[in-house]
Write an enzyme that holds these catalytic residues in place. Structure first.
Site, PDB file in Angstrom:
ATOM      1  CE1 TYR A   5       0.620   5.075 -13.273  1.00 46.46           C
ATOM      2  CE2 TYR A   5       1.784   3.324 -12.122  1.00 46.46           C
ATOM      3  CZ  TYR A   5       1.308   4.635 -12.172  1.00 46.46           C
ATOM      4  OH  TYR A   5       1.528   5.472 -11.123  1.00 46.46           O
ATOM      5  CD  GLU A  52       1.327   8.703 -15.914  1.00 46.71           C
ATOM      6  OE1 GLU A  52       1.995   9.238 -16.803  1.00 46.71           O
ATOM      7  OE2 GLU A  52       1.709   8.584 -14.750  1.00 46.71           O
ATOM      8  CG  ASP A  97     -20.120  19.168  -6.249  1.00 45.40           C
ATOM      9  OD1 ASP A  97     -20.613  18.056  -6.472  1.00 45.40           O
ATOM     10  OD2 ASP A  97     -19.215  19.360  -5.407  1.00 45.40           O
ATOM     11  CB  THR A  99     -19.077  11.741  -5.592  1.00 48.74           C
ATOM     12  OG1 THR A  99     -20.405  12.014  -5.136  1.00 48.74           O
ATOM     13  CG2 THR A  99     -18.118  12.726  -4.982  1.00 48.74           C
ATOM     14  CE  LYS A 117     -21.117  12.633  -1.378  1.00 49.05           C
ATOM     15  NZ  LYS A 117     -19.859  12.769  -2.038  1.00 49.05           N
ATOM     16  NE  ARG A 131     -15.048   6.855  -0.734  1.00 48.61           N
ATOM     17  CZ  ARG A 131     -16.184   6.922  -0.033  1.00 48.61           C
ATOM     18  NH1 ARG A 131     -16.886   5.836   0.215  1.00 48.61           N
ATOM     19  NH2 ARG A 131     -16.624   8.077   0.413  1.00 48.61           N
TER      20      ARG A 131
HETATM   21  C1  LIG Z   1     -21.106  18.259  -2.857  1.00 49.76           C
HETATM   22  C2  LIG Z   1     -19.865  17.456  -2.695  1.00 49.76           C
HETATM   23  N1  LIG Z   1     -18.820  17.684  -3.508  1.00 49.76           N
HETATM   24  C3  LIG Z   1     -17.665  17.009  -3.394  1.00 49.76           C
HETATM   25  C4  LIG Z   1     -17.508  16.048  -2.434  1.00 49.76           C
HETATM   26  C5  LIG Z   1     -16.153  15.404  -2.301  1.00 49.76           C
HETATM   27  O1  LIG Z   1     -16.140  14.096  -2.595  1.00 49.76           O
HETATM   28  P1  LIG Z   1     -14.951  13.145  -2.055  1.00 49.76           P
HETATM   29  O2  LIG Z   1     -15.240  12.926  -0.614  1.00 49.76           O
HETATM   30  O3  LIG Z   1     -15.115  11.950  -2.913  1.00 49.76           O
HETATM   31  O4  LIG Z   1     -13.657  13.860  -2.295  1.00 49.76           O
HETATM   32  C6  LIG Z   1     -18.551  15.764  -1.564  1.00 49.76           C
HETATM   33  C7  LIG Z   1     -18.384  14.727  -0.526  1.00 49.76           C
HETATM   34  O5  LIG Z   1     -18.966  14.698   0.478  1.00 49.76           O
HETATM   35  C8  LIG Z   1     -19.767  16.495  -1.688  1.00 49.76           C
HETATM   36  O6  LIG Z   1     -20.773  16.289  -0.868  1.00 49.76           O
END
Ligand SMILES: Cc1ncc(COP(=O)(O)O)c(C=O)c1O
Length: 429
Positions: A51, A53, A196, A222, A225, A231
């Protein structure tokens, strides 16, 4: 697996089956990849027991000297890789990372804007059934009929609606984003601009997609990918955080502090230290020349696959791809996305059904499929293999319900995957 096999044979069996599925099949879901043995070792480690935090140097728990080192390394590597001065490496995954950005920059009820899920956006970009469309007053932009993002239409919408925050980036968009144009659009109403880059982060690192850094106020991604980590997620921005234990006004200079405060105490408790360690390992891998070459090959493979499928009369949304993914509209092939997903799965090719722009069908059985090349490229497949795979996709779509034919493709898929093992440490044999 010795302990797992003895203690919990059910889970061990499921894991073995999954490793076999990944090893013997073609993983073509564009958001998936295969992590390295080093990443897996860090992920399955004793760091999960701890842990911690807070942030390095300001924790609510003792015994944090080793996880502090890990988190600091992960932060430094993320900053260097993406060219930013601040990185938060604690989000549990992409959705919580995006949640933190809303929490940091806007109030519940504020107007926010993002790309609609059915046109390639992610749920967290303002979908009405998601927190982002429930807690916030979300409006959604979409692509034009040609599948390309219509910047002029978006600019009009922004002028009229005056959102406080605009989410950009996508989950099913095969083309390059014009970050400068998006910044200009956001500036017409003084909105925060968030990029994003979950899908394209690896391509941003390899230089195959322009970076939003310098245009967006905040970048989220993320790590699992194209970036090929475990993850998890990163939130990237410029500026220097002050003490996250103290409140900060919502101004540009405070973005790093606002983000850190949104993660904790805003939304999360203890960071997943095993995940942070594995992210750090993946970021080190992503900083190598080999990773740059990997990114280039992902795109070359996707473009080859697109050209071959176009030759076989497949209808690609936007007519092709600039990145790692393709969106196929199957309307002219007389089967739905769901049927194609099933047929391809029986043939050993994993893809996912997906809506296409202005889809007349339901999202549960849409007109399209989405497929990509990141995982196949990790196994070392190149243009020659893409040509063979395009042929199998065509055969499987035509065979549809013919189980014998699909099984025959599956046999050939296995022959090919035998020549391209996953990382050797993953073999189930
Ligand atoms: C553009 C985009 N943002 C956010 C996410 C969310 O990621 P997670 O599935 O890890 O919550 C994804 C997942 O597919 C994504 O494609």
């Amino acid at each position: 697996m010795k302990n797992l096999l003895q203690q919990d044979p059910d889970i061990a069996q499921a894991l073995e089956n999954e490793i076999r599925r990944q090893t013997e099949g073609l993983e073509m879901i564009p958001s998936e990849n295969h992590t390295s043995p080093a990443v897996l070792e860090a992920l399955g480690s004793r760091f999960t027991d701890k842990y911690s935090e807070g942030y390095p140097g300001i924790r609510y728990y003792g015994g944090c000297e080793n996880v502090d080192m890990v988190e600091n390394l992960a932060r430094e590597r993320a900053k260097a890789l993406f060219g930013v001065t601040h990185a938060n490496v604690q989000p549990y995954s992409g959705s919580p990372a995006n949640h933190a950005v809303y929490f940091a920059l806007v109030n519940p009820g504020d107007k926010v804007m993002g790309m609609h899920l059915y046109y390639g956006g992610h749920m967290t970009h303002g979908l009405k059934v998601n927190f982002s469309g429930t807690y916030y007053n979300s409006i959604q932009y979409q692509t034009g009929k040609d599948g390309f993002l219509n910047y002029d239409e978006m600019a009009e919408m922004v002028k009229k609606e005056q959102p406080k925050l605009i989410f950009t980036g996508a989950t099913a968009y095969p083309r390059i984003f014009d970050w400068q144009r998006l910044r200009e659009i956001a500036d017409t109403c003084g909105a925060w601009l968030v990029a994003d880059i979950s899908h394209i982060a690896g391509l941003v690192v390899s230089g195959d997609h322009p970076s939003p850094v310098g245009f967006a106020d905040v970048v989220t991604t993320t790590t699992h990918k194209t970036l090929r980590g475990p993850r998890g997620a990163l939130i990237l921005c410029n500026g220097n955080p002050s003490n996250p234990l103290k409140k900060a006004e919502r101004i540009k200079e405070n973005i790093p502090t606002l983000i850190d405060r949104a993660i904790i105490p805003g939304l999360q408790g203890g960071p997943h230290n095993h995940q942070t360690a594995a992210i750090a390992v993946a970021l080190k891998e992503a900083a190598t020349p080999e990773f740059k070459e990997y990114g280039h090959q992902i795109v070359r493979n996707a473009k080859t696959l697109a050209a071959e499928l176009l030759n076989k009369d497949f209808n690609l949304v936007t007519g092709g791809t600039d990145n790692h993914l393709l969106l196929i509209d199957l309307t002219n092939k007389n089967l739905s996305g769901k049927e194609a997903e099933k047929a391809l799965s029986l043939a050993g090719i994993t893809v996912n059904k997906n809506t296409v722009p202005f889809d007349p069908r339901s999202p549960f059985d849409p007109s399209g499929i989405r497929l990509g090349t990141p995982a196949l490229t990790t196994r070392g497949m190149k243009e020659e293999e893409m040509k063979i795979i395009a042929g199998w996709i065509d055969e499987a779509v035509m065979a549809k319900d013919d189980d014998m034919k699909l099984a025959d493709i599956r046999r050939r898929v296995k022959e090919l995957t035998d020549q391209f093992p996953l990382y050797s440490g993953l073999s189930y044999k």
